[in-house]
Design an enzyme around this catalytic site. Structure first.
Site, PDB file in Angstrom:
ATOM      1  N   GLY A  92      33.149   8.707   8.468  1.00 53.49           N
ATOM      2  CA  GLY A  92      34.369   8.685   8.612  1.00 53.49           C
ATOM      3  C   GLY A  92      34.705   7.419   8.205  1.00 53.49           C
ATOM      4  O   GLY A  92      34.208   6.398   8.062  1.00 53.49           O
ATOM      5  N   SER A  93      36.019   7.513   7.458  1.00 46.00           N
ATOM      6  CA  SER A  93      36.588   6.260   6.606  1.00 46.00           C
ATOM      7  C   SER A  93      37.433   5.204   7.596  1.00 46.00           C
ATOM      8  O   SER A  93      37.354   5.668   8.946  1.00 46.00           O
ATOM      9  CB  SER A  93      37.833   6.770   5.781  1.00 46.00           C
ATOM     10  OG  SER A  93      37.135   7.536   4.688  1.00 46.00           O
ATOM     11  N   GLY A  94      37.567   4.312   7.489  1.00 46.92           N
ATOM     12  CA  GLY A  94      38.367   3.333   8.201  1.00 46.92           C
ATOM     13  C   GLY A  94      37.238   2.177   8.647  1.00 46.92           C
ATOM     14  O   GLY A  94      37.552   1.172   9.370  1.00 46.92           O
ATOM     15  N   HIS A  95      36.179   2.360   7.689  1.00 44.65           N
ATOM     16  CA  HIS A  95      35.026   1.167   8.095  1.00 44.65           C
ATOM     17  C   HIS A  95      34.684   0.530   6.784  1.00 44.65           C
ATOM     18  O   HIS A  95      33.602  -0.233   6.817  1.00 44.65           O
ATOM     19  CB  HIS A  95      33.685   2.053   8.564  1.00 44.65           C
ATOM     20  CG  HIS A  95      33.952   2.759   9.757  1.00 44.65           C
ATOM     21  ND1 HIS A  95      34.292   2.150  10.863  1.00 44.65           N
ATOM     22  CD2 HIS A  95      33.543   4.000   9.891  1.00 44.65           C
ATOM     23  CE1 HIS A  95      34.298   3.199  12.027  1.00 44.65           C
ATOM     24  NE2 HIS A  95      34.133   4.400  11.015  1.00 44.65           N
TER      25      HIS A  95
ATOM     26  N   LYS B 171      24.393   7.445  10.204  1.00 43.95           N
ATOM     27  CA  LYS B 171      24.757   6.898  11.193  1.00 43.95           C
ATOM     28  C   LYS B 171      24.725   7.804  12.407  1.00 43.95           C
ATOM     29  O   LYS B 171      25.084   8.819  12.272  1.00 43.95           O
ATOM     30  CB  LYS B 171      25.973   6.010  11.324  1.00 43.95           C
ATOM     31  CG  LYS B 171      26.331   5.193  10.139  1.00 43.95           C
ATOM     32  CD  LYS B 171      27.508   4.324  10.195  1.00 43.95           C
ATOM     33  CE  LYS B 171      28.499   4.865  10.293  1.00 43.95           C
ATOM     34  NZ  LYS B 171      28.931   5.976   9.075  1.00 43.95           N
TER      35      LYS B 171
ATOM     36  N   ASP C 201      28.140  13.508  11.964  1.00 45.10           N
ATOM     37  CA  ASP C 201      27.577  12.734  10.819  1.00 45.10           C
ATOM     38  C   ASP C 201      26.112  13.674  10.767  1.00 45.10           C
ATOM     39  O   ASP C 201      25.770  13.999   9.894  1.00 45.10           O
ATOM     40  CB  ASP C 201      27.345  11.432  11.031  1.00 45.10           C
ATOM     41  CG  ASP C 201      28.596  10.727  10.615  1.00 45.10           C
ATOM     42  OD1 ASP C 201      29.713  11.199  10.647  1.00 45.10           O
ATOM     43  OD2 ASP C 201      28.429   9.367  10.394  1.00 45.10           O
TER      44      ASP C 201
ATOM     45  N   HIS D 253      34.321   3.037  16.410  1.00 44.35           N
ATOM     46  CA  HIS D 253      35.762   4.062  16.428  1.00 44.35           C
ATOM     47  C   HIS D 253      36.502   3.381  17.798  1.00 44.35           C
ATOM     48  O   HIS D 253      37.466   4.302  18.008  1.00 44.35           O
ATOM     49  CB  HIS D 253      35.109   5.384  16.559  1.00 44.35           C
ATOM     50  CG  HIS D 253      34.216   5.568  15.506  1.00 44.35           C
ATOM     51  ND1 HIS D 253      32.857   5.728  15.621  1.00 44.35           N
ATOM     52  CD2 HIS D 253      34.337   6.312  14.258  1.00 44.35           C
ATOM     53  CE1 HIS D 253      32.266   6.193  14.730  1.00 44.35           C
ATOM     54  NE2 HIS D 253      33.101   6.340  14.010  1.00 44.35           N
TER      55      HIS D 253
END
Length: 333
Positions: A54-57, A105, A110, A219
């Protein structure tokens, strides 16, 4: 919610497009399906490395595409696993004929989607091995996982396995080195504030004005406990001690100490955390022979930090020191 965005639904595609335009010498962006790969394409005869999530990291994972690290990265929607299709296409783009390693991860989505993509790639005669990073000592199970979460250790796995692939190791050897890192790396984080996912429009969780979450996930998953705000050294001890207990480090060993910002914490504060963690390790007779400090795996604008410790030997140290040429990590070139 105040953010430099247009439509919340377009944040990832617009961000990745801008990333590609800013760094054409290092990466190439494929827009449909969405993934990022090396500007020069797959390297013939070299094991390809693919990761994602997921994006945001950011800068994880696209920021680590380039010489000495990843060959491709797959950004999902914010805090959401990418689907198998872009993972498959990224795997094909990274394949130089020597097989591909997936670095995953440990989050349920994932793991499942990379597993499906690996099966599809195998059907197209691409040999794929997968390793799962699960370095977070805070909790055994969380909202997104069965077992420990994959957090800061992922950066170190990508760097060290990437160096092994770059120097010509075969797929089995690269996977073995990645597993060695996974077995010897542990992390734990703390949040001083929440973050706001654009499509949600409100903080992921609520923290009181004087509260800190110890053991937070990337998250915003719950951690071990909530405590009153405390001095940096006390917070550092609460993060570092469980990591050291889990690693069972002995006096005389060498480690890499990685203090990571969650996106909204100044470097000045991260270096305070690093300084105390370094002192604690030294008092135990553990030598900090390598270090990393900064925002390398974040949670949007969350205030907080994580501490990662990797037990080093001669091989892992040599691979950590190897040249790397990515947007987010670059040295020796």
């Amino acid at each position: 919610m105040k953010k430099l965005i247009n439509d919340p639904g377009d944040v990832v595609t617009e961000s990745v497009r801008g990333f590609g335009l800013a760094h054409p010498e290092t990466v190439r962006v494929n827009e449909d399906p969405l993934f990022v790969c090396r500007a020069g394409g797959a390297v013939a005869g070299k094991v390809g490395l693919v990761s994602g999530g997921g994006s945001g990291h950011e800068p994880l994972h696209a920021g680590y595409v380039g010489q000495g690290m990843l060959d491709a990265a797959v950004p999902g929607a914010m805090f959401t696993s990418p689907t198998p299709e872009p993972v498959l296409e990224a795997t094909k783009a990274a394949d130089g004929g020597a097989g591909v390693l997936h670095i995953v991860k440990n989050y349920t989505g994932d793991v499942l989607n990379f597993e499906t993509a690996a099966e599809l790639a195998e059907a197209e005669d691409i040999t794929v091995r997968s390793v799962v990073v699960a370095d977070d000592v805070a909790v055994e199970d969380s909202l997104y996982t069965a077992g420990r979460r994959g957090v800061g250790g992922t950066v170190l796995v990508e760097k060290i396995a990437g160096a092994a692939a770059e120097r010509g190791e075969d797929l089995e050897s690269v996977a073995t080195i990645a597993e060695q890192v996974i077995e010897n790396v542990r992390s734990m984080g703390a949040a001083l504030s929440s973050c706001t996912v654009p499509h949600a429009g409100q903080p992921t969780f609520d923290l009181g004005e004087n509260e800190i979450e110890i053991g937070i996930g990337i998250h915003g998953e719950p951690g071990r406990e909530r405590i009153p705000a405390a001095p940096a050294d006390e917070i550092t001890d609460r993060l570092l001690n469980p990591v050291l207990e889990d690693l069972s480090l002995s006096s005389g060993e060498k480690v890499l100490l990685f203090v990571n910002g969650m996106g909204g914490t100044p470097l000045s504060e991260l270096y305070i955390v690093y300084g105390h963690a370094h002192d604690v390790l030294a008092a135990r007779g553990v030598e900090v022979s390598r270090s990393l400090v900064g925002n390398y795996i974040t949670s949007l604008e969350m205030q907080g930090a994580s501490i990662t410790v990797l037990r080093l030997d001669e091989t892992l140290t040599e691979l950590w020191d190897a040249p790397v040429g990515t947007v987010a990590l670059r040295r020796g070139l």
